[in-house]
Structures are given as structure tokens and as C-alpha cells.
Design an enzyme around this catalytic site. Sequence first.
Site, PDB file in Angstrom:
ATOM      1  N   ASP A 103      29.025  52.708  37.853  1.00 55.97           N
ATOM      2  CA  ASP A 103      30.335  52.080  37.643  1.00 55.97           C
ATOM      3  C   ASP A 103      31.316  52.619  38.678  1.00 55.97           C
ATOM      4  OD1 ASP A 103      32.941  51.259  36.257  1.00 55.97           O
ATOM      5  OD2 ASP A 103      31.504  50.668  34.725  1.00 55.97           O
TER       6      ASP A 103
ATOM      7  N   TYR B 147      36.780  32.068  37.350  1.00 57.53           N
ATOM      8  CA  TYR B 147      35.780  32.926  36.672  1.00 57.53           C
ATOM      9  C   TYR B 147      34.516  32.110  36.369  1.00 57.53           C
ATOM     10  CZ  TYR B 147      34.099  36.036  32.851  1.00 57.53           C
ATOM     11  OH  TYR B 147      33.365  36.870  32.029  1.00 57.53           O
TER      12      TYR B 147
ATOM     13  N   LYS C 112      30.619  32.597  37.495  1.00 56.16           N
ATOM     14  CA  LYS C 112      29.549  32.766  36.499  1.00 56.16           C
ATOM     15  C   LYS C 112      28.501  31.654  36.612  1.00 56.16           C
ATOM     16  CE  LYS C 112      30.970  36.615  34.563  1.00 56.16           C
ATOM     17  NZ  LYS C 112      30.176  37.846  34.673  1.00 56.16           N
TER      18      LYS C 112
ATOM     19  N   THR D  97      35.897  43.637  23.893  1.00 59.97           N
ATOM     20  CA  THR D  97      35.853  44.718  24.893  1.00 59.97           C
ATOM     21  C   THR D  97      37.229  44.848  25.559  1.00 59.97           C
ATOM     22  OG1 THR D  97      35.325  43.321  26.785  1.00 59.97           O
ATOM     23  CG2 THR D  97      33.449  44.096  25.496  1.00 59.97           C
TER      24      THR D  97
ATOM     25  N   ASN E 138      25.866  43.832  35.425  1.00 58.18           N
ATOM     26  CA  ASN E 138      26.847  43.508  34.395  1.00 58.18           C
ATOM     27  C   ASN E 138      28.290  43.729  34.835  1.00 58.18           C
ATOM     28  OD1 ASN E 138      27.955  43.678  31.446  1.00 58.18           O
ATOM     29  ND2 ASN E 138      28.323  45.729  32.292  1.00 58.18           N
TER      30      ASN E 138
HETATM   31  N1  LIG Z   1      33.917  40.482  27.011  1.00 55.92           N
HETATM   32  C1  LIG Z   1      33.557  39.208  26.986  1.00 55.92           C
HETATM   33  O1  LIG Z   1      33.997  38.434  26.110  1.00 55.92           O
HETATM   34  C2  LIG Z   1      32.592  38.674  27.990  1.00 55.92           C
HETATM   35  C3  LIG Z   1      32.083  37.388  27.805  1.00 55.92           C
HETATM   36  C4  LIG Z   1      31.188  36.870  28.726  1.00 55.92           C
HETATM   37  C5  LIG Z   1      30.807  37.640  29.813  1.00 55.92           C
HETATM   38  N2  LIG Z   1      31.329  38.883  29.983  1.00 55.92           N
HETATM   39  C6  LIG Z   1      30.897  39.641  31.153  1.00 55.92           C
HETATM   40  O2  LIG Z   1      30.374  40.868  30.730  1.00 55.92           O
HETATM   41  C7  LIG Z   1      30.510  41.835  31.770  1.00 55.92           C
HETATM   42  C8  LIG Z   1      31.085  43.121  31.187  1.00 55.92           C
HETATM   43  O3  LIG Z   1      32.342  42.836  30.648  1.00 55.92           O
HETATM   44  P1  LIG Z   1      33.028  43.704  29.502  1.00 55.92           P
HETATM   45  O4  LIG Z   1      33.689  42.724  28.606  1.00 55.92           O
HETATM   46  O5  LIG Z   1      32.083  44.700  28.970  1.00 55.92           O
HETATM   47  O6  LIG Z   1      34.194  44.368  30.372  1.00 55.92           O
HETATM   48  P2  LIG Z   1      34.682  45.882  30.575  1.00 55.92           P
HETATM   49  O7  LIG Z   1      35.948  45.763  31.333  1.00 55.92           O
HETATM   50  O8  LIG Z   1      34.666  46.619  29.293  1.00 55.92           O
HETATM   51  O9  LIG Z   1      33.536  46.483  31.522  1.00 55.92           O
HETATM   52  C9  LIG Z   1      33.384  46.082  32.858  1.00 55.92           C
HETATM   53  C10 LIG Z   1      32.965  47.296  33.671  1.00 55.92           C
HETATM   54  O10 LIG Z   1      32.739  46.874  35.025  1.00 55.92           O
HETATM   55  C11 LIG Z   1      33.249  47.888  35.870  1.00 55.92           C
HETATM   56  N3  LIG Z   1      33.568  47.347  37.198  1.00 55.92           N
HETATM   57  C12 LIG Z   1      34.524  46.451  37.521  1.00 55.92           C
HETATM   58  N4  LIG Z   1      34.534  46.231  38.844  1.00 55.92           N
HETATM   59  C13 LIG Z   1      33.555  47.017  39.378  1.00 55.92           C
HETATM   60  C14 LIG Z   1      33.075  47.226  40.698  1.00 55.92           C
HETATM   61  N5  LIG Z   1      33.611  46.605  41.757  1.00 55.92           N
HETATM   62  N6  LIG Z   1      32.040  48.080  40.881  1.00 55.92           N
HETATM   63  C15 LIG Z   1      31.496  48.731  39.827  1.00 55.92           C
HETATM   64  N7  LIG Z   1      31.918  48.580  38.551  1.00 55.92           N
HETATM   65  C16 LIG Z   1      32.934  47.731  38.327  1.00 55.92           C
HETATM   66  C17 LIG Z   1      34.507  48.390  35.168  1.00 55.92           C
HETATM   67  O11 LIG Z   1      34.913  49.659  35.638  1.00 55.92           O
HETATM   68  C18 LIG Z   1      34.055  48.383  33.722  1.00 55.92           C
HETATM   69  O12 LIG Z   1      33.509  49.624  33.333  1.00 55.92           O
HETATM   70  C19 LIG Z   1      31.368  41.171  32.850  1.00 55.92           C
HETATM   71  O13 LIG Z   1      30.528  40.681  33.883  1.00 55.92           O
HETATM   72  C20 LIG Z   1      32.011  40.014  32.110  1.00 55.92           C
HETATM   73  O14 LIG Z   1      32.361  38.962  32.976  1.00 55.92           O
HETATM   74  C21 LIG Z   1      32.212  39.427  29.108  1.00 55.92           C
END
Ligand SMILES: NC(=O)c1ccc[n+]([C@@H]2O[C@H](COP(=O)([O-])OP(=O)(O)OC[C@H]3O[C@@H](n4cnc5c(N)ncnc54)[C@H](O)[C@@H]3O)[C@@H](O)[C@H]2O)c1
Length: 252
Positions: free
Chosen positions: A38, A158, A162, A193, A92
Site C-alpha cells: 500500500d 470511475y 472499472k 469502507t 485492489n
Molecule cells: N467500497 C466500495 O463500496 C467499493 C465498491 C466497489 C469497488 N470498490 C473497490 O475496492 C477497492 C478497495 O476500496 P476500499 O473501499 O477498500 O477503499 P479504501 O480507501 O478503504 O482502501 C483503498 C486502499 O488503496 C490504497 N491506495 C490508493 N492509491 C494507491 C496507490 N497509488 N498505490 C498503492 N495503494 C493505494 C489506499 O491507501 C487504501 O489503503 C478499490 O479498487 C475500489 O474501487 C470499492
Amino acid sequence: MNREGVGKVALVTGGASGIGRDTAFAFARDGAAVVVADADVAGGAETVRLIETRYDAQALFIEVDVTDAASVEAMVRSTVERFGALDMAFNNAGVPDRAASLHVSTQENWDRVMAVNLEGVWHCMKAELDHMLTAGKGAIVNNASRSGLVGVPSDGVYGAAKHGVVGLTKAAAIEFAARGIRVNAVCPGLVETALTRARFGDELSARAKLANPLGRMAQPEEIANAVVWLCSDAASFVVGVALPVDGGATAR
Ligand SMILES: NC(=O)c1ccc[n+]([C@@H]2O[C@H](COP(=O)([O-])OP(=O)(O)OC[C@H]3O[C@@H](n4cnc5c(N)ncnc54)[C@H](O)[C@@H]3O)[C@@H](O)[C@H]2O)c1
């Protein structure tokens, strides 16, 4: 309980928080050695500390910026140096789209969302495949979204990123299946989250009620379970799917 991950090595990008952290926990619970990668050093170190406290598993934090190909290559190199293999990877790391709508989105917003959410996944797949093709085996799961399957109002930029992740997943799945590598994606609906809290703020609980037939958000662990299954031998014939884990949102 059959701990299928014993003897295997899992890599989770975005493992400092949310879905990534819970997936790192799930891999560790399954017995795998886990690399938590991360950009957030404090959060990543905390995930590793929690794994070591709660589970009988090895864990390592690696700082990475998935937008930087050299940083991603170093992440995979360090994983293999430390644990001798890379069997499972969950790509992720992602950022929310700060724009309310694509017609008011800025170039800066487009660049950031594409760099992390799409190009970052491509960088990771390249570096992971380099290793897995030599090993002749491996499983990759990319984190797409419900917005990667259907049009979601206010998720234009976004959603484009995706949909791109789903495209990368399917193309790689077909290209590398015969060489022992399975590539799939998960497509979560609304998950509780930091990302969703940042994106929707006070509107979040009202949105959750309408988001899907279950009338609630997912917990990160519910996505993690799908990822670990897709990486496991129980999913040995599952190739190139973009699996909705969305409480039925895309079924209606
Ligand atoms: N939360 C939702 O409802 C949801 C729904 C569909 C998809 N997603 C996808 O799930 C994934 C995780 O999301 P989440 O909700 O757990 O978010 P989150 O913000 O809790 O976690 C995302 C993590 O990615 C890290 N990150 C961001 N940019 C980065 C980079 N350039 N290099 C390395 N690390 C980086 C952040 O530091 C963070 O720890 C994402 O790809 C998001 O698009 C989330």
C-alpha cells in the site's frame, strides 16, 4: 477446517484499509503468507501487526505506489525474495471518484482515477504475470466494481476505469489460462469502507437502503471471502469471470 492457503503466498495491494485489509486477514486465516502492499505505510504496518496478533501466519508490509511501474516491479521482486513465490494476487488498490458527474469532472480527477484504478491494475498484472508465467501457475483477482458491469449515474469516470479492469481481466484470462494462470475479477456493490464514507458522507446509510435487494451495504469481509475462493483450488474451473458481489444490485 481445511486451510488451503498453507504453503502459498498471497499479495494484496491496497491492504492498509477496507476490502484489502479484510482480504489480507482472510488469506492469513486460510494459512497463506501475506504481503500487504500500500501507499499508506501506517495503515499497512497496522494490517501486518493485526495479522501477526490474530492469525498463525507470516506477513510483510511493502510500500508501493501502483501508479509507478518501477515501484510495482520492486513489490513483486521483494515478495518473491522474502517468501520464495507468488501464488495469489489481489489487485485492489483504488481511489474514489471525487467528481459529482462526468460533465463536471476535471482532467486532474480523470488522470488520478485512471492512473490508480486502471493503469495501476495493469502495472500489477504485468509484474505478477512475469513471475507466474515462469512458475507456470498462479491466480489473480482484480477488484473492479458494480460500476464495471453497468452504468452507474455519477460514476462515469470511475465506471470507465472499472469497465477497463473487467476488460483487462477477461483478455488476460483467455491469454494465460492454458499456461496455468487463472485471472478473474470481483465486482463489489456498496461496501462499508473509508472510500465509501469519503465518497458519500452523510448520504451513505440512505444510499445503502436503496443500493440492492438486501437493503444494506456489504462488510469488507464479504468481498474478501469471494476473493479467497476465486484464488483457491475450489474455483479451479472459474476463468475470466467478473463476479458481482453486490447483494443482487446488478440482478435487477
Ligand atoms: N467500497 C466500495 O463500496 C467499493 C465498491 C466497489 C469497488 N470498490 C473497490 O475496492 C477497492 C478497495 O476500496 P476500499 O473501499 O477498500 O477503499 P479504501 O480507501 O478503504 O482502501 C483503498 C486502499 O488503496 C490504497 N491506495 C490508493 N492509491 C494507491 C496507490 N497509488 N498505490 C498503492 N495503494 C493505494 C489506499 O491507501 C487504501 O489503503 C478499490 O479498487 C475500489 O474501487 C470499492
